[in-house]
Design a protein around this motif. Structure first.
Motif, PDB file in Angstrom:
ATOM      1  N   UNK A 225       0.829  -1.198   0.000  1.00 54.70           N
ATOM      2  CA  UNK A 225       0.000   0.000   0.000  1.00 54.70           C
ATOM      3  C   UNK A 225       0.870   1.256   0.000  1.00 54.70           C
ATOM      4  N   UNK A 226       1.931   1.238   0.812  1.00 52.17           N
ATOM      5  CA  UNK A 226       2.818   2.399   0.907  1.00 52.17           C
ATOM      6  C   UNK A 226       3.589   2.635  -0.390  1.00 52.17           C
ATOM      7  N   UNK A 227       3.939   1.556  -1.079  1.00 57.44           N
ATOM      8  CA  UNK A 227       4.653   1.705  -2.353  1.00 57.44           C
ATOM      9  C   UNK A 227       3.784   2.458  -3.355  1.00 57.44           C
ATOM     10  N   UNK A 228       2.513   2.072  -3.450  1.00 59.59           N
ATOM     11  CA  UNK A 228       1.647   2.796  -4.379  1.00 59.59           C
ATOM     12  C   UNK A 228       1.442   4.236  -3.927  1.00 59.59           C
ATOM     13  N   UNK A 229       1.369   4.453  -2.607  1.00 63.25           N
ATOM     14  CA  UNK A 229       1.203   5.815  -2.097  1.00 63.25           C
ATOM     15  C   UNK A 229       2.389   6.696  -2.503  1.00 63.25           C
ATOM     16  N   UNK A 230       3.597   6.134  -2.426  1.00 63.61           N
ATOM     17  CA  UNK A 230       4.786   6.870  -2.850  1.00 63.61           C
ATOM     18  C   UNK A 230       4.679   7.232  -4.331  1.00 63.61           C
ATOM     19  N   UNK A 231       4.276   6.251  -5.144  1.00 63.02           N
ATOM     20  CA  UNK A 231       4.151   6.485  -6.579  1.00 63.02           C
ATOM     21  C   UNK A 231       3.099   7.544  -6.881  1.00 63.02           C
ATOM     22  N   UNK A 232       1.966   7.492  -6.187  1.00 59.27           N
ATOM     23  CA  UNK A 232       0.901   8.462  -6.434  1.00 59.27           C
ATOM     24  C   UNK A 232       1.308   9.860  -5.991  1.00 59.27           C
ATOM     25  N   UNK A 248     -11.825   3.586  -7.111  1.00 62.20           N
ATOM     26  CA  UNK A 248     -10.650   3.965  -7.883  1.00 62.20           C
ATOM     27  C   UNK A 248     -10.334   2.974  -8.979  1.00 62.20           C
ATOM     28  N   UNK A 249      -9.042   2.753  -9.196  1.00 63.99           N
ATOM     29  CA  UNK A 249      -8.610   1.884 -10.280  1.00 63.99           C
ATOM     30  C   UNK A 249      -8.187   0.500  -9.820  1.00 63.99           C
ATOM     31  N   UNK A 250      -7.768  -0.318 -10.771  1.00 67.64           N
ATOM     32  CA  UNK A 250      -7.307  -1.673 -10.466  1.00 67.64           C
ATOM     33  C   UNK A 250      -6.026  -1.621  -9.641  1.00 67.64           C
ATOM     34  N   UNK A 251      -5.112  -0.728 -10.004  1.00 68.55           N
ATOM     35  CA  UNK A 251      -3.876  -0.597  -9.238  1.00 68.55           C
ATOM     36  C   UNK A 251      -4.180  -0.231  -7.781  1.00 68.55           C
ATOM     37  N   UNK A 252      -5.166   0.645  -7.577  1.00 62.13           N
ATOM     38  CA  UNK A 252      -5.560   1.023  -6.218  1.00 62.13           C
ATOM     39  C   UNK A 252      -6.037  -0.189  -5.423  1.00 62.13           C
ATOM     40  N   UNK A 253      -6.819  -1.037  -6.056  1.00 63.04           N
ATOM     41  CA  UNK A 253      -7.422  -2.178  -5.347  1.00 63.04           C
ATOM     42  C   UNK A 253      -6.444  -3.324  -5.153  1.00 63.04           C
ATOM     43  N   UNK A 254      -5.432  -3.401  -6.003  1.00 63.07           N
ATOM     44  CA  UNK A 254      -4.525  -4.543  -5.947  1.00 63.07           C
ATOM     45  C   UNK A 254      -3.118  -4.161  -5.486  1.00 63.07           C
ATOM     46  N   UNK A 255      -2.940  -2.950  -4.959  1.00 59.36           N
ATOM     47  CA  UNK A 255      -1.597  -2.531  -4.566  1.00 59.36           C
ATOM     48  C   UNK A 255      -0.985  -3.444  -3.506  1.00 59.36           C
ATOM     49  N   UNK A 256      -1.794  -3.882  -2.545  1.00 54.86           N
ATOM     50  CA  UNK A 256      -1.291  -4.788  -1.504  1.00 54.86           C
ATOM     51  C   UNK A 256      -1.115  -6.207  -2.040  1.00 54.86           C
ATOM     52  N   UNK A 257      -2.048  -6.626  -2.892  1.00 53.40           N
ATOM     53  CA  UNK A 257      -1.982  -7.980  -3.460  1.00 53.40           C
ATOM     54  C   UNK A 257      -0.722  -8.166  -4.307  1.00 53.40           C
ATOM     55  N   UNK A 258      -0.234  -7.083  -4.908  1.00 60.44           N
ATOM     56  CA  UNK A 258       0.986  -7.176  -5.709  1.00 60.44           C
ATOM     57  C   UNK A 258       2.177  -7.641  -4.863  1.00 60.44           C
ATOM     58  N   UNK A 259       2.082  -7.472  -3.565  1.00 58.80           N
ATOM     59  CA  UNK A 259       3.140  -7.941  -2.668  1.00 58.80           C
ATOM     60  C   UNK A 259       2.766  -9.261  -1.992  1.00 58.80           C
ATOM     61  N   UNK A 260       1.489  -9.443  -1.684  1.00 61.19           N
ATOM     62  CA  UNK A 260       1.106 -10.649  -0.929  1.00 61.19           C
ATOM     63  C   UNK A 260       0.973 -11.892  -1.806  1.00 61.19           C
ATOM     64  N   UNK A 261       0.665 -11.738  -3.096  1.00 63.64           N
ATOM     65  CA  UNK A 261       0.551 -12.914  -3.966  1.00 63.64           C
ATOM     66  C   UNK A 261       1.878 -13.666  -4.075  1.00 63.64           C
ATOM     67  N   UNK A 262       3.002 -12.984  -4.391  1.00 61.06           N
ATOM     68  CA  UNK A 262       4.288 -13.709  -4.405  1.00 61.06           C
ATOM     69  C   UNK A 262       4.652 -14.271  -3.034  1.00 61.06           C
ATOM     70  N   UNK A 263       4.317 -13.518  -1.972  1.00 63.17           N
ATOM     71  CA  UNK A 263       4.611 -13.994  -0.616  1.00 63.17           C
ATOM     72  C   UNK A 263       3.934 -15.331  -0.352  1.00 63.17           C
ATOM     73  N   UNK A 264       2.633 -15.418  -0.613  1.00 64.01           N
ATOM     74  CA  UNK A 264       1.900 -16.660  -0.341  1.00 64.01           C
ATOM     75  C   UNK A 264       2.444 -17.799  -1.196  1.00 64.01           C
TER      76      UNK A 264
END
Length: 276
Positions: A225-232, A248-264
């Motif tokens: 979430x913080x990474x997208x906040x920095x970018x925005x 908002x947009x897809x990036x807004x909704x999936x900003x956390x998932x972009x990190x948790x999907x590889x983690x899981x």
């Protein structure tokens, strides 16, 4: 608020159907979402006058998605290597319109968005095909993993929001996200750990390992979430898009998932959760 709630309920219902169905439907949705997220990313940096490699980005995200659909990590690494080379070469061959900073930012975005959606497909199509009996019926192992990833990520956001709203006093990263608090983050850690441990009980998976996964999801979801906040903040946009009314947009909704999907994915792989 009404629009946000209605859209959220429709989104949850659609997500449940796609996740439960899996297969080509899930993979197709992952591809479309990844392409839209890349477009939003490129458009955001365009607000700063940057000319990202839009077409190459679409092809790159699609290539990474394809390797995930094939379940071939070695092919994924090869695709990523080729993508990096092609985009950087564009800064040489098209130096009049693509600067080196455009190329570097493009590479970052393609991998940042492309990899996670590929991992989502690999999670849903996990090779372990055993069925997990639950009170709500049988779940394929890969289906259970996707629910764990999404519910854990949503739990992190939800517990952080409500805890922060109720008792938040100390800012977590005021220069990046003024609304995030230390108390909210701690609430996220506790709540997500408990939620994922509860999913461990529901899916008959080791509770201790699931609790550890929940803790890790809370940390990575917050960082995503913080990474997208920095970018925005850098690009000067409020939302990445408006495709989801009230959200908002897809990036807004999936900003956390972009990190948790590889983690899981890697947690399940290296902890051997499929074998327990």
């Amino acid at each position: 608020m009404i629009t946000r709630i209605i859209t959220g309920l429709i989104g949850i219902a659609l997500a449940a159907y796609v996740i439960q169905t899996g297969g080509t439907l899930f993979a197709g949705f992952a591809l479309v979402l990844g392409l839209i997220a890349w477009f939003e990313y490129a458009r955001a940096f365009g607000e700063r006058g940057m000319g990202l490699t839009l077409l190459t980005g679409f092809l790159g995200v699609a290539a990474l998605w394809y390797t995930g659909w094939q379940g071939n990590v070695e092919l994924m690494v090869a695709a990523a290597t080729l993508i990096v080379a092609i985009v950087l070469l564009e800064s040489v061959l098209l130096r009049g319109s693509v600067s080196i900073m455009d190329a570097v930012t493009s590479v970052t975005g393609i991998l940042y968005i492309g990899f996670p959606f590929a991992y989502m497909v690999m999670l849903r199509d996990w090779p372990e095909t055993r069925l997990i009996p639950t009170q709500l019926g049988d779940f394929e192992f890969g289906c259970a993993l996707i629910w764990i990833m999404f519910i854990g990520t949503w739990a992190s956001d939800t517990f952080a929001y409500f805890t922060g709203s109720a008792i938040g006093r100390h800012k977590l990263c005021p220069s990046i996200s003024p609304n995030k608090t230390v108390e909210g983050f701690l609430g996220s850690l506790v709540g997500t750990t408990a939620a994922v441990a509860g999913l461990g009980i529901f899916f008959a998976l080791p509770v201790q390992e699931m609790a550890i996964l929940g803790l890790a999801i809370a940390v990575l979801a917050t960082l995503g979430d913080l990474v997208e906040s920095v970018a925005k903040r850098y690009t000067g946009i409020k939302d990445s898009g408006s495709i989801i009314p009230g959200h908002g947009g897809i990036w807004d909704r999936f900003d956390s998932v972009l990190f948790t999907a590889p983690l899981v994915y890697y947690f399940v792989k290296f902890v051997g959760l499929a074998m327990k």
